[in-house]
Each structure stands twice: as structure tokens, then as C-alpha cells.
Design a protein around this motif. Structure first.
Motif, PDB file in Angstrom:
ATOM      1  N   PHE A 199       0.837  -1.196   0.000  1.00 17.69           N
ATOM      2  CA  PHE A 199       0.000   0.000   0.000  1.00 17.69           C
ATOM      3  C   PHE A 199       0.875   1.251   0.000  1.00 17.69           C
ATOM      4  O   PHE A 199       0.622   2.202  -0.740  1.00 17.69           O
ATOM      5  CB  PHE A 199      -0.948  -0.012   1.204  1.00 17.69           C
ATOM      6  N   TRP A 200       1.905   1.272   0.824  1.00 16.64           N
ATOM      7  CA  TRP A 200       2.817   2.420   0.894  1.00 16.64           C
ATOM      8  C   TRP A 200       3.489   2.679  -0.454  1.00 16.64           C
ATOM      9  O   TRP A 200       3.492   3.805  -0.943  1.00 16.64           O
ATOM     10  CB  TRP A 200       3.873   2.199   1.976  1.00 16.64           C
ATOM     11  N   ASN A 237       2.649   1.722  -3.453  1.00 13.95           N
ATOM     12  CA  ASN A 237       1.707   2.086  -4.514  1.00 13.95           C
ATOM     13  C   ASN A 237       1.015   3.427  -4.285  1.00 13.95           C
ATOM     14  O   ASN A 237       0.587   4.069  -5.237  1.00 13.95           O
ATOM     15  CB  ASN A 237       0.650   0.992  -4.690  1.00 13.95           C
ATOM     16  N   ARG A 238       0.894   3.854  -3.067  1.00 19.26           N
ATOM     17  CA  ARG A 238       0.118   5.057  -2.774  1.00 19.26           C
ATOM     18  C   ARG A 238       0.951   6.268  -2.402  1.00 19.26           C
ATOM     19  O   ARG A 238       0.627   7.383  -2.795  1.00 19.26           O
ATOM     20  CB  ARG A 238      -0.874   4.719  -1.635  1.00 19.26           C
TER      21      ARG A 238
END
Length: 180
Positions: free
Chosen positions: A170-171, A173-174
Motif C-alpha cells: 500500500f505504501w 503504490n500510494r
């Protein structure tokens, strides 16, 4: 050689940043453990805190639970409804997992504020999931003692490390500054 360094600059920077942060945090944690004498909070403050919070959660679920200092090793014994089930050892306090998580996030750092709050939120989430892991493991061991090895060596490590992996993905990709 220079072309390889240029080509893999991001990978090398990531690895060096990860290893530097991981080593610094690990050494700090080692010093913490070395200087924790266990006289007030046995075996060390964080492990004791995790044991007591797990105790409170199990109690809230209606179980008669005792967390007792283990007489022969630095751990807390988990006694559920009069049955000795397991030990809460230093490795159960989630600090090592949080160090691994924070090191990865630092290696892919973004803006300071974003990085700091993601590390903080992720660490709190990992700590909370770890508490739930201990509670569910205790309940599972009480009701299904024959599944001890599956619970302790497969299911619950998969939960905690799976959570770390999902937070990393998540980190990256975001939030990370990783160039596509």
C-alpha cells in the motif's frame, strides 16, 4: 562498474537506507533489552505490557486468565481457565516486526509528515493486530490444543507478516516517491 551503479542506483539506495535504519533500530532495541532488568516489569516493559493487555482482552471476552512471570525463563505464562497454554516472550511483543516495517517505509520515504504518520499508524495497527493474534492464539490453544503447531507456526505468523506485506505494498503504490 559505473554503469551498473547508475542502472541500479534506486535499488542500492533502497538497500542501504533499509539496512541503515534496520541496524540502528535493532541496536537501540538490543540496548533496551540489555538494560531492562525486569525488576518492575518482567521480563521487560514492552513484553509485560503486551501480556497485560492480552490479559485484559481475554478477560473482556469472559475468560479467567492469569499472566504470571515464568520462573525459569524471561517470559509471561498464559494460564487460561486454569490451563497453562503458552508463554508471551520478548518476540511476541511486536517490536521486531515494527522495526522491520519502519525500516522498509524509511527506505521508500516520501514527504516527512506523510512518512512519519504512516509509520506511526502502521506501527499502531501492527501492535493491535499482534495483541489480537495473542488473544486468538490463546483461545485457539485452549479450545483446540492439538492444532498448536498450525496456529503458532503457520496461521498467526502469516497474519502478522501478511499485514506487514500489505502495508508495504500500500505504501509503495500510494505514497512513496518511487519513480515508475
Amino acid at each position: 562498474m559505473k554503469s551498473l551503479l547508475v542502472k541500479y542506483k534506486l535499488v542500492i539506495r533502497f538497500m542501504l537506507a533499509f539496512l541503515l535504519v534496520y541496524m540502528i533500530l535493532s541496536v537501540m532495541y538490543k540496548f533496551y533489552l540489555q538494560f531492562s532488568d525486569g525488576s518492575k516489569y518482567y521480563p521487560d516493559y514492552m513484553t509485560h505490557l503486551v501480556a497485560m493487555q492480552s490479559d485484559a482482552l481475554l478477560d473482556a471476552l469472559g475468560y479467567d486468565v492469569e499472566m504470571l512471570p515464568h520462573p525459569n525463563e524471561p517470559s509471561m505464562k498464559v494460564v487460561l481457565n486454569g490451563t497453562y497454554l503458552a508463554r508471551v516472550i520478548e518476540g511476541c511483543n511486536s517490536i521486531s516486526v515494527i522495526i522491520l516495517f519502519v525500516s522498509f517505509i524509511a527506505a521508500f520515504a516520501s514527504k516527512f509528515k506523510t512518512t512519519f504518520f504512516y509509520m506511526l499508524a502502521g506501527s499502531v495497527l501492527l501492535y493491535t493486530v499482534n495483541l489480537l493474534r495473542i488473544v486468538l492464539l490463546s483461545i485457539g490453544l485452549y479450545h483446540f490444543p492439538q492444532q498448536k503447531d498450525v496456529f503458532h507456526t503457520v496461521v498467526f505468523p502469516a497474519v502478522i507478516y501478511g499485514m506487514v506485506f500489505l502495508l508495504w505494498v500500500f505504501w509503495v503504490n500510494r505514497f512513496s516517491k518511487l519513480k515508475k
